[in-house]
Design a protein around this motif. Structure first.
Motif, PDB file in Angstrom:
ATOM      1  N   TRP A  79      -8.361 -11.493   1.606  1.00 36.88           N
ATOM      2  CA  TRP A  79      -7.536 -10.369   2.068  1.00 36.88           C
ATOM      3  C   TRP A  79      -6.651 -10.794   3.240  1.00 36.88           C
ATOM      4  N   TRP A  80      -7.154 -11.710   4.081  1.00 36.13           N
ATOM      5  CA  TRP A  80      -6.355 -12.205   5.210  1.00 36.13           C
ATOM      6  C   TRP A  80      -5.094 -12.913   4.705  1.00 36.13           C
ATOM      7  N   ASP A  81      -5.255 -13.735   3.681  1.00 36.90           N
ATOM      8  CA  ASP A  81      -4.106 -14.414   3.084  1.00 36.90           C
ATOM      9  C   ASP A  81      -3.109 -13.403   2.517  1.00 36.90           C
ATOM     10  N   LEU A  82      -3.635 -12.367   1.846  1.00 38.46           N
ATOM     11  CA  LEU A  82      -2.755 -11.394   1.195  1.00 38.46           C
ATOM     12  C   LEU A  82      -1.975 -10.564   2.209  1.00 38.46           C
ATOM     13  N   VAL A  83      -2.620 -10.193   3.318  1.00 39.19           N
ATOM     14  CA  VAL A  83      -1.912  -9.437   4.366  1.00 39.19           C
ATOM     15  C   VAL A  83      -0.714 -10.222   4.860  1.00 39.19           C
ATOM     16  N   GLY A 304      -4.810  -5.876   1.558  1.00 35.05           N
ATOM     17  CA  GLY A 304      -3.628  -6.685   1.796  1.00 35.05           C
ATOM     18  C   GLY A 304      -2.331  -5.968   1.517  1.00 35.05           C
ATOM     19  N   LEU A 305      -2.302  -5.156   0.476  1.00 33.60           N
ATOM     20  CA  LEU A 305      -1.050  -4.558   0.024  1.00 33.60           C
ATOM     21  C   LEU A 305      -0.709  -3.276   0.776  1.00 33.60           C
ATOM     22  N   ILE A 306      -1.604  -2.300   0.759  1.00 38.13           N
ATOM     23  CA  ILE A 306      -1.292  -1.003   1.362  1.00 38.13           C
ATOM     24  C   ILE A 306      -1.264  -1.098   2.881  1.00 38.13           C
TER      25      ILE A 306
END
Length: 589
Positions: A79-83, A304-306
């Protein structure tokens, strides 16, 4: 180097990645010979009918199509990568390139409202993308979602626009990078471009610098996903710090008199600008394409997305407000707004800092964009809508190098010739169109399940959907024609609410397994309305360019894509029948 050991079938490993045979590009039966191709063309109408009503499945997109890549993409993202992938992809592109252009030409100080309206629309689309990405975590993103819910033909139209968006977005960002770099050197965004007077306006400034930066960024993206993600989040944290500095200094040097007039071209100017500055929010859909490489999609993608999109919307509004309070909108530079604004208040060192930050931000946007665009292209190739050679994943890097090369070469050609204002309108139309289709697909997913939904319920759903879309188109038409007054808007809103209420009363036949969009059908219905309204706010030239591009796509589909996907679909049916037959034989034995 982010290489992990994985098990693969021995047959793909025995073949070279770099191969160029006809079988790798056109393996379908329709293209075996000139005679077979002529036969296929003679059946175009029947095949088109077959494809119009064909829908894929979650399992097929998740399992079967991946086999075309021969090697797997590696699950290496959290999730850190996606943020930070979302932040790096979105922030640093449009905010530094389009803000000045639209504030100067259309919105003035009300550009902050344009960003707020676009941000709300983008956030609604992000909700829809998140549900799909959690349920169908594949590299295809919106292409795969539309193929499952709206069918093969609609997915192709989306695929064409996705590829157009990929090429135009990368080219536009390359041109913007060149403008900022030239402004740092000589305060002239066209300083490093070559003017060719015999070419048409908008295509007569050749840009070798944009070509160079696109080649470098895409080369890095091909080297590995985890490495690119690491470079992105480190540099994005630095960008976040500089953005705080920009906002703080902007408000320190703010003059309230610069906000007058707030609506220099009326409320319509706000929405014209909102349709174009939507480009500033594009890129979040790239996170959805990374789902195949995400360790825990159900948890990591919503975070990550919202989360990143809500934060980015607030940041954009503050940055736009700071710019228009720091400098009169008529004096804002159209190409390098923030750099020139800091130079004019006497902070030359800050001017260079902002310029370098913008370059760095645009570079990370290119990096993340290259990752996402290549993965879109990979899934499109897996479905044989373009040659399957572009679906191959390199065994050492774990990245789709061929797909990346396709986007790189085409975007380099476009960036060399086309100006930023030409690219932005085409890009915005394609993006808004796809986001609108995703909202429609989400409603279809919730209310229609094949072999489960009663025909009567399906007809009622279609009527409600057409009422919602029709009312949105009607409201947009009234707005652009400036006729009907408030009565027209009241009628449109009442019809839209009635259609959405009626849909809400219908039985739903699918419930999300892990994470779902709340307030169904209201949020997707609102997303449809906002995207259609923003599309309607684009100029006639954007419509013309969009329809010309779509016509070219349809010609390709009728000549190539239709026959390739038809062959693949029916070959899969034959393989399934053969598997079932062998299973019965084995059971009998």
């Amino acid at each position: 180097m982010d290489v992990q050991t994985e098990q693969h079938d021995p047959e793909p490993l025995s073949r070279s990645y770099w191969r160029w045979s006809k079988q790798d590009f056109f393996p379908e039966a329709s293209f075996e010979s000139l005679a077979s191709y002529r036969t296929s063309l003679s059946h175009t109408c029947s095949r088109l009918k077959d494809r119009l009503f064909d829908r894929s499945t979650d399992a097929f997109e998740l399992v079967e199509l991946r086999k075309a890549s021969e090697h797997h993409m590696r699950k290496c993202l959290t999730w850190w990568d996606l943020v930070w992938l979302s932040f790096g992809s979105v922030v640093g592109s449009g905010i530094f390139t389009i803000t000045g252009l639209e504030a100067h030409d259309h919105a003035g100080p009300s550009i902050v409202l344009a960003y707020a309206a676009s941000g709300l629309s983008a956030l609604l689309s992000a909700f829809c993308y998140t549900e799909f990405a959690v349920e169908i975590p594949v590299a295809g993103g919106s292409f795969s979602y539309l193929r499952v819910e709206l069918g093969d033909f609609i997915a192709f139209i989306a695929a064409g626009n996705i590829l157009l968006e990929a090429v135009v977005g990368a080219a536009g960002l390359g041109r913007a990078w060149s403008s900022y770099f030239a402004s740092i050197i000589k305060n002239n965004p066209d300083f490093l471009r070559i003017k060719v007077s015999v070419l048409a306006e908008g295509f007569n400034l050749l840009d070798p610098v944009a070509v160079g930066v696109l080649l470098v960024a895409n080369g890095l993206a091909m080297s590995g996903t985890k490495r690119t993600s690491f470079l992105n989040w480190v540099s994005s944290i630095v960008t976040a710090g500089v953005i705080v500095f920009i906002i703080a200094v902007g408000f320190v040097h703010a003059k309230s008199s610069n906000l007058v007039p707030f609506f220099p071209k009326g409320v319509k100017g706000v929405f014209v600008a909102a349709a174009v500055v939507y480009w500033s929010y594009t890129g979040f859909d790239m996170v959805a394409t990374m789902a195949e490489e995400t360790k825990r999609p159900a948890r990591d993608i919503p975070l990550g997305l919202i989360g990143s999109m809500a934060m980015i919307t607030v940041v954009y509004c503050l940055m736009a407000l700071a710019l228009t309070m720091m400098q009169k909108y008529t004096e804002i530079d159209r190409d390098a707004a923030y750099s020139v604004a800091f130079g004019k208040i006497g902070m030359n060192w800050a001017k260079y800092l902002v310029g370098i930050c913008a370059l760095k931000g645009m570079t990370t946007s290119l990096l993340v964009g290259s990752l996402g665009q290549a993965r879109y292209t990979t899934q499109i190739a897996r479905a044989h809508m373009i040659p399957p050679w572009f679906a191959l994943v390199h065994p050492r890097t774990g990245t789709p190098i061929n797909a990346t090369l396709l986007v790189t070469v085409t975007s380099v050609i476009v960036a060399f010739f086309s100006s930023l204002d030409v690219l932005s309108s085409v890009f915005s139309f394609s993006t808004l169109f796809i986001f609108m289709l995703i909202a429609v697909a989400l409603l279809v997913r919730r209310y229609y399940v094949r072999d489960m939904t009663a025909k009567n319920d399906f007809v009622k759903f279609l009527v409600c959907l057409f009422v919602i879309i029709g009312s949105c188109i009607g409201g947009t038409t009234i707005w652009n024609l400036d006729r009907g007054g408030w009565i027209g808007y009241v009628v449109v809103v009442v019809v839209w609410v009635s259609g959405t209420v009626a849909m809400a009363m219908l039985p739903r036949h699918r419930v999300p397994k892990v994470w779902g969009v709340p307030l169904i059908p209201w949020l997707p219905s609102l997303s449809i309305g906002m995207n259609i309204f923003l599309i309607g706010s684009l100029g006639s030239v954007a419509f013309l360019r969009f329809f010309i591009c779509s016509a070219v796509m349809l010609v390709y589909y009728l000549l190539v894509g239709l026959h390739a996907t038809y062959d693949v679909a029916h070959q899969n049916e034959e393989d399934l029948k053969e598997d079932n037959r062998m299973e019965h034989v084995n059971q009998g034995a």
